[in-house]
Design an enzyme around this catalytic site. Structure first.
Site, PDB file in Angstrom:
ATOM      1  CG  HIS A  52      18.878  -9.969   5.766  1.00  0.00           C
ATOM      2  ND1 HIS A  52      18.407  -8.717   6.083  1.00  0.00           N
ATOM      3  CD2 HIS A  52      20.183  -9.797   5.451  1.00  0.00           C
ATOM      4  CE1 HIS A  52      19.382  -7.832   5.965  1.00  0.00           C
ATOM      5  NE2 HIS A  52      20.477  -8.466   5.595  1.00  0.00           N
TER       6      HIS A  52
ATOM      7  CG  ASP B 105      24.328  -5.482   5.041  1.00  0.00           C
ATOM      8  OD1 ASP B 105      24.242  -5.293   3.814  1.00  0.00           O
ATOM      9  OD2 ASP B 105      23.901  -6.508   5.605  1.00  0.00           O
TER      10      ASP B 105
ATOM     11  CD  GLN C   5      23.234 -11.056   3.568  1.00  0.00           C
ATOM     12  OE1 GLN C   5      22.282 -10.996   2.810  1.00  0.00           O
ATOM     13  NE2 GLN C   5      23.636 -10.024   4.293  1.00  0.00           N
TER      14      GLN C   5
ATOM     15  CD  GLU D 211      21.623  -8.575  -1.696  1.00  0.00           C
ATOM     16  OE1 GLU D 211      21.168  -7.485  -1.307  1.00  0.00           O
ATOM     17  OE2 GLU D 211      21.291  -9.674  -1.188  1.00  0.00           O
ATOM     18  CG  HIS D 212      25.692  -9.089  -0.004  1.00  0.00           C
ATOM     19  ND1 HIS D 212      24.386  -9.462   0.242  1.00  0.00           N
ATOM     20  CD2 HIS D 212      25.771  -7.755   0.250  1.00  0.00           C
ATOM     21  CE1 HIS D 212      23.693  -8.403   0.625  1.00  0.00           C
ATOM     22  NE2 HIS D 212      24.503  -7.353   0.636  1.00  0.00           N
TER      23      HIS D 212
ATOM     24  CB  SER E 176      19.142 -10.480   1.777  1.00  0.00           C
ATOM     25  OG  SER E 176      20.463  -9.996   1.803  1.00  0.00           O
TER      26      SER E 176
ATOM     27  CD  GLU F 147      16.417   6.177 -41.058  1.00  0.00           C
ATOM     28  OE1 GLU F 147      15.705   7.024 -40.484  1.00  0.00           O
ATOM     29  OE2 GLU F 147      17.198   5.417 -40.461  1.00  0.00           O
TER      30      GLU F 147
ATOM     31  CD  GLN G  62      -0.183  -1.536   3.040  1.00  0.00           C
ATOM     32  OE1 GLN G  62      -0.042  -2.446   2.224  1.00  0.00           O
ATOM     33  NE2 GLN G  62      -0.204  -1.741   4.347  1.00  0.00           N
TER      34      GLN G  62
ATOM     35  CG  HIS H 123      12.877  13.133 -39.855  1.00  0.00           C
ATOM     36  ND1 HIS H 123      11.576  12.751 -39.791  1.00  0.00           N
ATOM     37  CD2 HIS H 123      13.428  12.835 -38.638  1.00  0.00           C
ATOM     38  CE1 HIS H 123      11.316  12.246 -38.596  1.00  0.00           C
ATOM     39  NE2 HIS H 123      12.427  12.282 -37.873  1.00  0.00           N
TER      40      HIS H 123
END
Length: 431
Positions: free
Chosen positions: A258, A356, A255, A322-323, A233, A410, A186, A415
């Site tokens: 997480h 981090d 990790q 990611e890491h 993660s 073209e 939301q 143009h």
């Protein structure tokens, strides 16, 4: 953790598969939330706060008094730590600004390129089991350095209708003044459409659970950009016998805690070392407050013994973590062969948690294999590049015929004509 020894490349993808995201089921929940927020604005946000956060909010906007009070609600020790981290992040991100490029490509034709701040950005800061005030730094600092005109922060309230004081303190420290008590999909919907309290933004940043991730991807269908597609993660540690097992275990667990859908991977050179690390993981796990979360994450995780270094590197680049932690004797040689990773941590004394929080690099990084084609957040994430060109009459006399020929071929006569009328004007003027 599963233990694999010298798996063949055909087995890599299945053996290291990330936890499956139930996209269809999640979208069935996300889309009605978007529709309700788009239709009812603040009223819908308050209703969702009651339903999901179990709090009845009179106002969605955090007051100045709440922000000011946050300073005394956290320890001086934490305030000082946040300031050091802020300084390091600024020190690394400020030099990322690029000067305007001005280039005369041919006589009388000057092209320019410069960075322009994205005007309105939204920052999503998780605030559930782990209120990520560090993410306020990672997103707020570069947003301010880039010069974004409006920075909106959304974070879910607790059952008292409050946002964690460390988030508020950090937000004020980096100059964010518009803070909204809204979480989940939301909040992303509110920043996508705009409501009575929440400004509509041009780009949304920040991590979140699978619902937030799906909501950000849905936001792109309404003309709002996002920092990157991201999932849970993850970390991959590449270690040999020169690494310290307790260090490696601690990085994997950092990790794993997480979330239950996080994934950790150990790639190592010998089965003997792998077993040392697994023993350390079991011992360290017992002392963690988030032991149950980490334990479930470890069920999605794998230890791979890969005796051939070249094959190990192929696996790492294919996984695109990611890491990535490199704890091997020939680290510099290995680094030259890594091309798919969000952020790399080098050596025994560079824990992933340093990145981090406070080393200076950004912790908002591509997950789920997106490190193959996405970068982590940087100063560039908060700017767009605009190009300019200015042509003098002399320049058009040289360049114009080139454009005419190309446009004619073209079959775009209008143009061509836009150049021709100018060239005719200049020729008449010379008479």
């Amino acid at each position: 953790m599963k233990l694999l020894v010298n798996p063949s490349p055909e087995k890599w993808q299945k053996s290291l598969a990330r936890p499956v995201q139930k996209t269809k089921e999640i979208n069935k929940i996300i889309k009605p939330i978007f529709e309700k927020v788009g239709r009812s604005g603040d009223k819908a946000l308050k209703k969702f706060a009651l339903e999901y956060d179990h709090v009845n909010l009179e106002s969605l906007v955090v007051t100045e008094e709440e922000i000011k009070a946050s300073k005394n609600q956290i320890s001086k020790e934490l305030r000082d730590a946040i300031k050091v981290a802020k300084s390091n992040i600024e020190s690394f991100h400020a030099p990322q600004a690029t000067p305007e490029l001005v280039q005369e490509v041919m006589p009388g034709v000057v092209c320019r390129r410069k960075s322009v701040p994205i005007q309105k950005v939204g920052l999503y800061i998780p605030g559930g089991t782990a209120p990520l005030f560090s993410t306020v730094l990672m997103l707020g600092v570069p947003a301010n350095l880039a010069g974004c005109k409006e920075i909106v922060l959304c974070s879910p309230p607790n059952r008292e209708g409050k946002i964690h004081p460390a988030i508020l303190y950090t937000a004020e420290l980096v100059g964010i003044t518009k803070i909204i008590k809204a979480g989940g999909a939301q909040a992303v919907a509110a920043m996508t459409y705009g409501t009575e309290s929440v400004p509509k933004v041009d780009k949304i940043f920040g991590p979140g659970n699978q619902y937030v991730t799906a909501a950000k991807q849905l936001a792109t269908k309404y003309g709002v950009a996002i920092d990157m597609p991201a999932g849970p993660s993850e970390v991959l540690v590449y270690a040999d016998e020169t690494a310290i097992p307790s260090f490696v275990a601690s990085d994997l667990l950092s990790q794993a805690e997480h979330g239950t859908d996080s994934q950790v991977v150990l790639v190592t050179t010998t089965e003997r070392f792998a077993k040392k690390v697994l023993k350390e993981i079991n011992e360290q796990l017992e002392g963690l407050p988030r032991k149950d979360i980490a334990f479930k994450a470890l069920q999605n995780s794998t230890t791979v013994v890969m005796e051939n270094p070249e094959t190990a590197l192929e696996l790492i680049n294919d996984y695109a973590p990611e890491h990535l932690i490199i704890a091997v004797s020939n680290e510099e040689e290995i680094l030259e062969k890594i091309y798919n990773a969000g952020s790399v941590f080098i050596g025994n004394f560079t824990p992933e948690s340093a990145g981090d929080y406070a080393s200076g690099t950004n912790h908002t990084l591509p997950t789920y294999g997106y490190a193959k084609n996405y970068s982590g957040v940087s100063l560039d994430s908060f700017v767009k590049k605009m190009t300019y060109q200015k042509i003098t009459p002399e320049g058009l006399l040289s360049l114009g015929p080139v454009v005419e020929i190309m446009a004619a071929n073209e079959k775009l006569d209008a143009h061509k004509n836009a150049v021709t009328v100018r060239l005719n004007y200049l020729k008449e003027k010379k008479k």
